[in-house]
Design a protein around this motif. Structure first.
Motif, PDB file in Angstrom:
ATOM      1  N   LEU A 154       0.839  -1.200   0.000  1.00  0.00           N
ATOM      2  CA  LEU A 154       0.000   0.000   0.000  1.00  0.00           C
ATOM      3  C   LEU A 154       0.877   1.254   0.000  1.00  0.00           C
ATOM      4  CD1 LEU A 154      -2.626  -1.206   2.587  1.00  0.00           C
ATOM      5  CD2 LEU A 154      -3.064  -0.678   0.201  1.00  0.00           C
ATOM      6  N   PRO A 155       0.487   2.260  -0.790  1.00  0.00           N
ATOM      7  CA  PRO A 155       1.305   3.466  -0.915  1.00  0.00           C
ATOM      8  C   PRO A 155       1.280   4.331   0.345  1.00  0.00           C
ATOM      9  CG  PRO A 155      -0.733   3.712  -2.137  1.00  0.00           C
ATOM     10  CD  PRO A 155      -0.699   2.302  -1.643  1.00  0.00           C
ATOM     11  N   LYS A 156       2.142   5.306   0.331  1.00  0.00           N
ATOM     12  CA  LYS A 156       2.353   6.154   1.497  1.00  0.00           C
ATOM     13  C   LYS A 156       1.082   6.884   1.928  1.00  0.00           C
ATOM     14  CE  LYS A 156       4.966  10.231   2.757  1.00  0.00           C
ATOM     15  NZ  LYS A 156       5.387  11.474   2.110  1.00  0.00           N
ATOM     16  N   ALA A 157       0.326   7.357   0.953  1.00  0.00           N
ATOM     17  CA  ALA A 157      -0.877   8.132   1.278  1.00  0.00           C
ATOM     18  C   ALA A 157      -1.828   7.319   2.148  1.00  0.00           C
ATOM     19  CB  ALA A 157      -1.583   8.568   0.002  1.00  0.00           C
ATOM     20  N   VAL A 158      -1.915   6.035   1.887  1.00  0.00           N
ATOM     21  CA  VAL A 158      -2.807   5.182   2.669  1.00  0.00           C
ATOM     22  C   VAL A 158      -2.316   5.078   4.109  1.00  0.00           C
ATOM     23  CG1 VAL A 158      -3.702   2.847   2.932  1.00  0.00           C
ATOM     24  CG2 VAL A 158      -3.550   3.871   0.670  1.00  0.00           C
ATOM     25  N   ARG A 159      -0.997   4.940   4.263  1.00  0.00           N
ATOM     26  CA  ARG A 159      -0.451   4.856   5.624  1.00  0.00           C
ATOM     27  C   ARG A 159      -0.746   6.124   6.399  1.00  0.00           C
ATOM     28  NH1 ARG A 159       5.400   2.141   4.303  1.00  0.00           N
ATOM     29  NH2 ARG A 159       4.617   1.105   2.451  1.00  0.00           N
ATOM     30  N   GLU A 160      -0.627   7.247   5.696  1.00  0.00           N
ATOM     31  CA  GLU A 160      -0.869   8.500   6.406  1.00  0.00           C
ATOM     32  C   GLU A 160      -2.321   8.596   6.836  1.00  0.00           C
ATOM     33  OE1 GLU A 160       0.587  11.606   3.945  1.00  0.00           O
ATOM     34  OE2 GLU A 160       2.638  11.343   4.688  1.00  0.00           O
ATOM     35  N   THR A 161      -3.200   8.245   5.947  1.00  0.00           N
ATOM     36  CA  THR A 161      -4.613   8.263   6.306  1.00  0.00           C
ATOM     37  C   THR A 161      -4.864   7.331   7.482  1.00  0.00           C
ATOM     38  OG1 THR A 161      -5.118   8.590   3.982  1.00  0.00           O
ATOM     39  CG2 THR A 161      -6.946   8.012   5.417  1.00  0.00           C
ATOM     40  N   ALA A 162      -4.251   6.155   7.412  1.00  0.00           N
ATOM     41  CA  ALA A 162      -4.425   5.186   8.496  1.00  0.00           C
ATOM     42  C   ALA A 162      -3.936   5.769   9.815  1.00  0.00           C
ATOM     43  CB  ALA A 162      -3.671   3.898   8.173  1.00  0.00           C
ATOM     44  N   SER A 163      -2.815   6.473   9.782  1.00  0.00           N
ATOM     45  CA  SER A 163      -2.297   7.002  11.042  1.00  0.00           C
ATOM     46  C   SER A 163      -3.192   8.117  11.571  1.00  0.00           C
ATOM     47  CB  SER A 163      -0.850   7.473  10.883  1.00  0.00           C
ATOM     48  OG  SER A 163      -0.792   8.622  10.087  1.00  0.00           O
ATOM     49  N   VAL A 164      -3.793   8.876  10.642  1.00  0.00           N
ATOM     50  CA  VAL A 164      -4.731   9.905  11.091  1.00  0.00           C
ATOM     51  C   VAL A 164      -5.934   9.262  11.782  1.00  0.00           C
ATOM     52  CG1 VAL A 164      -6.373  11.650  10.322  1.00  0.00           C
ATOM     53  CG2 VAL A 164      -4.073  11.610   9.362  1.00  0.00           C
ATOM     54  N   ILE A 165      -6.442   8.214  11.157  1.00  0.00           N
ATOM     55  CA  ILE A 165      -7.582   7.517  11.747  1.00  0.00           C
ATOM     56  C   ILE A 165      -7.211   6.965  13.114  1.00  0.00           C
ATOM     57  CG2 ILE A 165      -9.111   5.522  11.516  1.00  0.00           C
ATOM     58  CD1 ILE A 165      -8.944   5.873   8.500  1.00  0.00           C
ATOM     59  N   TYR A 166      -6.026   6.391  13.192  1.00  0.00           N
ATOM     60  CA  TYR A 166      -5.609   5.807  14.465  1.00  0.00           C
ATOM     61  C   TYR A 166      -5.496   6.888  15.544  1.00  0.00           C
ATOM     62  CZ  TYR A 166      -3.453   2.825  17.839  1.00  0.00           C
ATOM     63  OH  TYR A 166      -3.221   2.109  18.974  1.00  0.00           O
ATOM     64  N   ARG A 167      -4.910   8.015  15.165  1.00  0.00           N
ATOM     65  CA  ARG A 167      -4.796   9.114  16.125  1.00  0.00           C
ATOM     66  C   ARG A 167      -6.159   9.541  16.651  1.00  0.00           C
ATOM     67  NH1 ARG A 167       0.532  11.576  15.613  1.00  0.00           N
ATOM     68  NH2 ARG A 167       1.056  10.848  13.530  1.00  0.00           N
ATOM     69  N   ARG A 168      -7.108   9.612  15.740  1.00  0.00           N
ATOM     70  CA  ARG A 168      -8.450  10.011  16.172  1.00  0.00           C
ATOM     71  C   ARG A 168      -9.025   8.981  17.133  1.00  0.00           C
ATOM     72  NH1 ARG A 168     -12.576  11.106  11.778  1.00  0.00           N
ATOM     73  NH2 ARG A 168     -13.800  11.357  13.679  1.00  0.00           N
ATOM     74  N   ALA A 169      -8.818   7.713  16.802  1.00  0.00           N
ATOM     75  CA  ALA A 169      -9.319   6.652  17.680  1.00  0.00           C
ATOM     76  C   ALA A 169      -8.705   6.784  19.062  1.00  0.00           C
ATOM     77  CB  ALA A 169      -9.000   5.281  17.079  1.00  0.00           C
ATOM     78  N   LEU A 170      -7.442   7.113  19.078  1.00  0.00           N
ATOM     79  CA  LEU A 170      -6.730   7.259  20.342  1.00  0.00           C
ATOM     80  C   LEU A 170      -7.267   8.461  21.121  1.00  0.00           C
ATOM     81  CD1 LEU A 170      -4.438   5.817  21.743  1.00  0.00           C
ATOM     82  CD2 LEU A 170      -2.831   7.353  20.621  1.00  0.00           C
ATOM     83  N   ASP A 171      -7.462   9.556  20.412  1.00  0.00           N
ATOM     84  CA  ASP A 171      -7.945  10.782  21.063  1.00  0.00           C
ATOM     85  C   ASP A 171      -9.336  10.592  21.637  1.00  0.00           C
ATOM     86  OD1 ASP A 171      -5.675  12.159  20.617  1.00  0.00           O
ATOM     87  OD2 ASP A 171      -6.367  13.169  18.797  1.00  0.00           O
TER      88      ASP A 171
END
Length: 326
Positions: A154-171
């Motif tokens: 999976l390309p970089k853009a997907v990882r970034e989106t995934a990390s944003v989602i994860y951050r939100r889940a954490l918050d």
DNA sequence: ATGGTTTTTACTGCGTC
DNA sequence: GACGCGGTAAAAACCAT
């Protein structure tokens, strides 16, 4: 009925493991678009396909120190890191605890002023500590996301989106009661679909440390709580990968896409597994362009049963003929 | 929990190489 | 005879209610 978004499939153990190995072997080394060879350009921090020039990864991190040392004395004086911490303790044994008893080191009670001060210290200590624990949590999760993403190409853009989602889940405190790996997997799964580069649940199950059941549970939960907008996967998005894994040409891909469009127009795609639709379209397209692929080959790369391919591709061809008479 | 829909499993017959 | 393909019935899985 809505399009199928989550499915899990039961199949023979031997087949699953065999496929997993194959997949990991060729996907880490070849270009996701054209299957060409990848080379890493250290100086520019890029990973590039030698065939089509696609930049698969950019801004790679140089993990070396930013200083240079010419002898061991300089290394000693410039190095800023010390002994390794232990991962056995949740905070690597580095956090501070402040006792709850309002007594000093001799066991004497504190004055009211001192008590107020200690209370304030406790508050702030707790604040920093929980923040740190979130950072660590995040770090581990991002590592996991990276690992899975590269295993799945999976390309970089997907990882970034995934990390944003994860951050939100954490918050939003979605983590308690759920594993970091599970939420990380769910985040990546959602991100891949949002970015139009979906991978099937089976593919995720192959690279994730989490069981499929927990994956789907967590995924549902995260999507609901975060109100993520994840539209059903478009079957067309699976086509290029199937085509390339079966070593078919572009003509097949174009044909498959047009078949899928036709099917969508005719409204026979609703409720059907997008993966199955894509697999059937690829098979049908190969037939139409006189290229030999067997149903079982397509079924293998798509993780779909032959029966499903038969059923879908029969419907796809019916639509095609129907359109001629419309 | 239940029911409706889709997918899978298992089995069969037919034609071809 | 093995293989690819098509069909069917019953079981299992999934999803919405």
């Amino acid at each position: 009925m809505s399009e199928t978004t989550i499915k899990s499939y039961v199949r023979g153990e031997d087949r699953t493991t065999e496929q997993t190995e194959e997949r990991e072997a060729d996907e880490t080394l070849s270009c996701p678009e054209c299957s060409g060879q990848l080379i890493t350009d250290e100086e520019h921090g890029e990973t590039v396909c030698t065939d089509c020039g696609l930049v698969v990864e950019q801004d790679a991190v140089d993990r070396g120190p930013e200083w240079r040392a010419f002898d061991s004395a300089q290394r000693d004086s410039k190095s800023r890191v010390g002994a390794p911490t232990t991962k056995m303790m949740h905070d690597k044994g580095l956090s501070t605890n402040i006792g709850w008893q309002n007594r000093d080191a001799y066991g004497k009670a504190l004055s009211s002023n001192q008590r107020r001060q200690m209370q304030r210290l406790r508050t702030w200590n707790e604040r920093f500590r929980t923040r740190d624990s979130k950072e660590r949590n995040l770090k581990q999760a991002l590592g996991e996301i990276d690992r899975m993403a590269s295993a799945l190409g999976l390309p970089k853009a997907v990882r970034e989106t995934a990390s944003v989602i994860y951050r939100r889940a954490l918050d939003e405190d979605l983590l308690p009661g759920r594993s970091i790996e599970g939420v990380a997997t769910a985040s990546l799964y959602a991100a891949a679909r949002q970015m139009g580069n979906p991978r099937s649940l089976d593919e995720f199950a192959a690279v994730s440390r989490v069981e499929k059941m927990e994956m789907t549970r967590t995924y549902r939960y995260v999507v609901r709580e975060l109100k993520l907008e994840v539209q059903p996967a478009d079957p067309e998005q699976y086509v290029p990968r199937f085509v390339s894994r079966l070593e078919l040409n572009d003509e097949v891909e174009r044909e498959a896409r047009s078949l899928l469009r036709g099917a969508k127009e005719a409204g026979i795609t609703s409720g059907k597994s997008p993966v199955g639709l894509a697999a059937a379209a690829v098979y049908a397209a190969a037939l139409l362009t006189n290229q030999k692929v067997t149903q079982s080959q397509v079924g293998d790369v798509a993780d779909i049963s032959e029966v499903t391919i038969r059923n879908r591709y029969k419907e796809l061809l019916e639509v095609d003929h129907g359109e001629l008479f419309d």
